[in-house]
Motif scaffolding. Structure first.
Motif, mmCIF file in Angstrom:
data_model
loop_
_atom_site.group_PDB
_atom_site.id
_atom_site.type_symbol
_atom_site.label_atom_id
_atom_site.label_comp_id
_atom_site.label_asym_id
_atom_site.label_seq_id
_atom_site.Cartn_x
_atom_site.Cartn_y
_atom_site.Cartn_z
ATOM 1 N N SER A 52 0.933 -1.311 0.010
ATOM 2 C CA SER A 52 0.102 0.022 -0.056
ATOM 3 C C SER A 52 0.881 1.038 0.038
ATOM 4 C CB SER A 52 -0.823 -0.068 1.215
ATOM 5 O OG SER A 52 -0.077 -0.039 2.425
ATOM 6 N N THR A 53 0.416 2.398 -0.549
ATOM 7 C CA THR A 53 1.117 3.562 -0.575
ATOM 8 C C THR A 53 1.433 4.301 0.767
ATOM 9 O OG1 THR A 53 -0.620 4.894 -1.481
ATOM 10 C CG2 THR A 53 0.855 3.899 -3.188
ATOM 11 N N PHE A 54 2.147 5.365 0.566
ATOM 12 C CA PHE A 54 2.447 5.867 2.033
ATOM 13 C C PHE A 54 2.254 7.419 1.477
ATOM 14 C CE2 PHE A 54 6.213 7.192 4.518
ATOM 15 C CZ PHE A 54 5.654 6.733 5.727
ATOM 16 N N ASP A 55 0.990 7.775 1.863
ATOM 17 C CA ASP A 55 0.668 9.317 1.323
ATOM 18 C C ASP A 55 0.991 10.569 2.351
ATOM 19 O OD1 ASP A 55 -0.323 8.385 -1.195
ATOM 20 O OD2 ASP A 55 -1.998 7.579 0.012
ATOM 21 N N ILE A 56 2.495 10.915 2.164
ATOM 22 C CA ILE A 56 2.938 12.082 3.030
ATOM 23 C C ILE A 56 2.641 13.508 2.603
ATOM 24 C CG2 ILE A 56 4.979 13.156 4.188
ATOM 25 C CD1 ILE A 56 6.007 10.699 4.269
ATOM 26 N N ILE A 57 2.770 13.647 1.225
ATOM 27 C CA ILE A 57 2.475 14.801 0.671
ATOM 28 C C ILE A 57 1.104 15.000 0.408
ATOM 29 C CG2 ILE A 57 2.909 16.081 -1.616
ATOM 30 C CD1 ILE A 57 5.582 15.464 -0.539
ATOM 31 N N GLY A 58 0.734 16.320 0.989
ATOM 32 C CA GLY A 58 -0.666 16.576 0.914
ATOM 33 C C GLY A 58 -1.594 16.046 2.131
ATOM 34 N N SER A 59 -0.859 15.442 3.219
ATOM 35 C CA SER A 59 -1.568 14.937 4.332
ATOM 36 C C SER A 59 -1.519 15.893 5.407
ATOM 37 C CB SER A 59 -0.967 13.586 4.578
ATOM 38 O OG SER A 59 -1.236 13.547 5.855
ATOM 39 N N ASP A 100 -2.034 15.306 8.588
ATOM 40 C CA ASP A 100 -1.462 14.575 9.663
ATOM 41 C C ASP A 100 0.049 14.471 9.758
ATOM 42 O OD1 ASP A 100 -3.860 14.055 10.559
ATOM 43 O OD2 ASP A 100 -4.038 12.339 9.510
ATOM 44 N N TRP A 101 0.710 14.561 8.395
ATOM 45 C CA TRP A 101 2.089 14.245 8.269
ATOM 46 C C TRP A 101 2.649 15.700 8.124
ATOM 47 C CZ3 TRP A 101 4.778 10.144 10.064
ATOM 48 C CH2 TRP A 101 4.140 9.148 10.030
ATOM 49 N N PHE A 102 2.095 16.696 7.899
ATOM 50 C CA PHE A 102 2.663 18.177 7.476
ATOM 51 C C PHE A 102 3.722 18.461 8.401
ATOM 52 C CE2 PHE A 102 2.464 22.729 6.799
ATOM 53 C CZ PHE A 102 2.749 22.613 5.318
ATOM 54 N N ARG A 103 3.738 18.409 9.478
ATOM 55 C CA ARG A 103 4.951 19.101 10.231
ATOM 56 C C ARG A 103 6.011 18.183 10.204
ATOM 57 N NH1 ARG A 103 0.228 18.720 14.394
ATOM 58 N NH2 ARG A 103 -0.765 20.691 14.289
#
Lengths: 296, 291
Positions: B138-145, B147-150
């Protein structure tokens, strides 16, 4: 030279050396791999970009299609020209103003020397807020003008201090003899000081040039007209924000290469000037940073 | 004569560094663009109410700013110290120089380029996710998230600046007297004990100095970097004080309120530097300036 050759201390263990090698290799890979990917994707063939899902690390073959469409005369071509114009004109103005200011500050005892030096030094301590700066540019009627991208950032206090430190290191006898020969201050600067300061001028010039080339926020703030966009704004709109870049924007050919290749080609164009001057920058910047830190 | 040579440069600094400071008076005015700064009516401290009355938008921006600052002090600040120590311990000068040339490079890239590169590597169709997808993960969606922005911001700053920031620490390391190492070695100190008892004390002044300067920027976190990515993430996770000033002032026309927030932010920064400098003096360090 090396700190490690200290008598009596055993050399680092094999284990530590392996750990260091792995950590440093990893750090370098984190920087290099994305660059390789960006360049590869911009050069990859259409089939490969589609097959790989977008990002290509090692291209099968080389295709210049993305660069051709980017340079076909559309938005990107114009933005590149705007950026070159701003960088060249801006750097020339910055160098002239900075050299004149630094030279006049390099002569202690001259009229108003101390207050002027304070003006430059204090400017290092704060940055004016976004709103007042915007209102200032607006009030001067510079909104939507290329000058708004040059004049407000034309003089950097830090660069002035670095250049002043260099000028102060020049032998005073030369300046004295120029004065005895009847040279005015401007002539002394032009004929005596500048020819001796080619290296520092080149470094500070590159410093400014990189700043102008990379500047993005001022353009976003002051330029409304998309025709006047510099490359960094085009990069933001079409690469970071993924706006569709079609034949309308690019001009030229009907069959466009994949969007991702075009995007990476734009990115490479923004990168290339920096990569070209980088070897030079890297050698001299480190020294410049420390000069400023010690003598500032 | 020399005065004339200084004039253009001084004029530019006066116009674009100093005069805008006066423009801060609009923090006390109800600024109307068609009236201009001078003719807009005074409103006293009304614009500052937003700061002290607990406006949710402002509090959100303040909270995000502080969280991001803490993350950056914990992760970004020590990284170049560790890297400098590592580089300094290399036996080969040549390898050291090659590694330095590679790691200094990202410093010279604009934020637009850095953000674009991160998207290409970590984005939905980027390098890592394409690989994960091709291999059935499964993919790992950091960009545009949101929750992971900081964490993403912190990683970007580290990628861009860690290498370059080592310069000042490497310079400090080269100033440490080699006799101290020899003495430690004669006393039987291992490499680790030398690191602890000689190297780190030698770096202390520089670390304190940079830490004080960093404190002055507690309320300043990567404006360009954030504004570039704000659209995809949303204000809740990404609004910080600087973007709040920009979005409210330039975009929404609440000039007075924005200028007030910007002014308070600047004053807090100066106050923190002065306070931290005082504390550094108490501990016998030189700090940014001497007494």
């Amino acid at each position: 030279m090396s700190r490690l050759i200290v008598a009596g201390t055993p050399p680092p263990s094999l284990f530590m050396r392996v750990v260091k090698a792995v950590v440093l290799t990893l750090c370098c890979a984190l920087v290099i791999v994305p660059f390789v990917g960006v360049i590869s994707t911009s050069l990859a063939t259409q089939e490969q970009v589609i097959r790989s899902g977008g990002f290509v690390l090692i291209p099968d073959g080389v295709s210049w299609a993305a660069y051709k469409s980017v340079f076909a005369g559309g938005v990107v071509t114009r933005a590149v020209l705007v950026s070159i114009l701003i960088t060249v004109v801006g750097t020339a103005i910055s160098l002239a103003c900075t050299a004149m200011l630094a030279y006049s500050l390099s002569r202690p005892g001259s009229l108003a020397h101390t207050p002027l030096l304070m003006v430059v030094l204090m400017s290092l301590l704060f940055t004016p807020g976004i709103i007042p700066s915007y209102l200032m540019v607006k009030q001067m009627g510079l909104l939507n003008s290329y000058w708004a991208l040059i004049i407000p950032t034309a003089v950097s206090g830090f660069n002035t201090i670095v250049m002043r430190a260099f000028f102060m290191g020049l032998p005073t006898e030369l300046l004295e003899s120029a004065r005895i020969d009847g040279a005015s201050e401007a002539q002394t600067l032009l004929r005596v000081v500048l020819p001796l300061s080619k290296a520092v001028m080149a470094v500070i010039g590159l410093f400014y040039a990189v700043g102008y080339w990379n500047a993005f926020f001022n353009a976003m703030l002051y330029i409304n007209d998309t025709e006047k966009w510099p490359l960094q704004l085009v990069l933001r709109t079409y690469v970071v924000n993924n706006a569709v870049l079609g034949a309308d924007q690019l001009g030229g050919s009907e069959t466009l290469p994949p969007q991702q290749s075009i995007q990476m080609a734009i990115l490479v164009i923004a990168l290339v000037p920096i990569l070209l001057v980088y070897p030079f920058l890297q050698r001299h910047f480190a020294k410049g940073v420390l000069t400023g830190a010690v003598k500032g | 004569m020399l005065l004339i040579l200084a004039l253009p440069g001084i004029a530019i600094l006066a116009l674009f560094e100093y005069t805008p400071l006066l423009g801060n008076v609009i923090a006390f005015k109800d600024y109307q663009p068609y009236l201009g700064i001078a003719d807009s009516p005074w409103v006293g401290l009304r614009n500052f109410l937003v700061i002290f009355s607990g406006d949710p938008q402002f509090l959100n921006a303040l909270r995000n700013t502080l969280i991001i600052t803490v993350l950056q002090v914990v992760f970004v600040f020590p990284a170049p110290i560790a890297l400098a120590l590592l580089l300094n311990s290399l036996l080969s000068e040549r390898i050291k120089r090659i590694v330095q040339s590679i790691l200094y490079l990202p410093h010279f890239l604009s934020w637009v380029i850095v953000v674009a590169i991160f998207q290409q590597v970590l984005g939905g169709s980027g390098l890592i996710n394409s690989w994960l997808r091709a291999n059935g993960h499964s993919t790992f969606d950091i960009i545009g998230s949101a929750d992971w922005f900081r964490e993403l911001l912190t990683a970007q700053v580290m990628w861009k600046e860690t290498g370059w920031a080592t310069i000042i620490f490497l310079a400090a390391l080269s100033q440490i007297d080699i006799a101290l190492y020899e003495a430690a070695s004669v006393d039987g100190a291992s490499r680790w004990r030398q690191l602890w008892h000689v190297t780190l004390p030698g770096l202390r002044s520089v670390i304190v100095l940079l830490f004080i300067l960093r404190l002055g920027d507690v309320l300043t976190v990567g404006f360009e970097q954030i504004i570039l990515q704000q659209g995809a993430v949303g204000l809740r996770a990404s609004e910080v004080l600087d973007t709040y000033v920009y979005n409210n002032g330039i975009i929404n026309g609440q000039w007075g309120v924005s200028a007030a927030v910007g002014l308070v932010k600047g004053l807090v920064g100066v106050a923190l530097v002065l306070a931290a400098n005082k504390v550094a003096h108490l501990f016998g360090e030189r700090g940014v300036y001497s007494k």
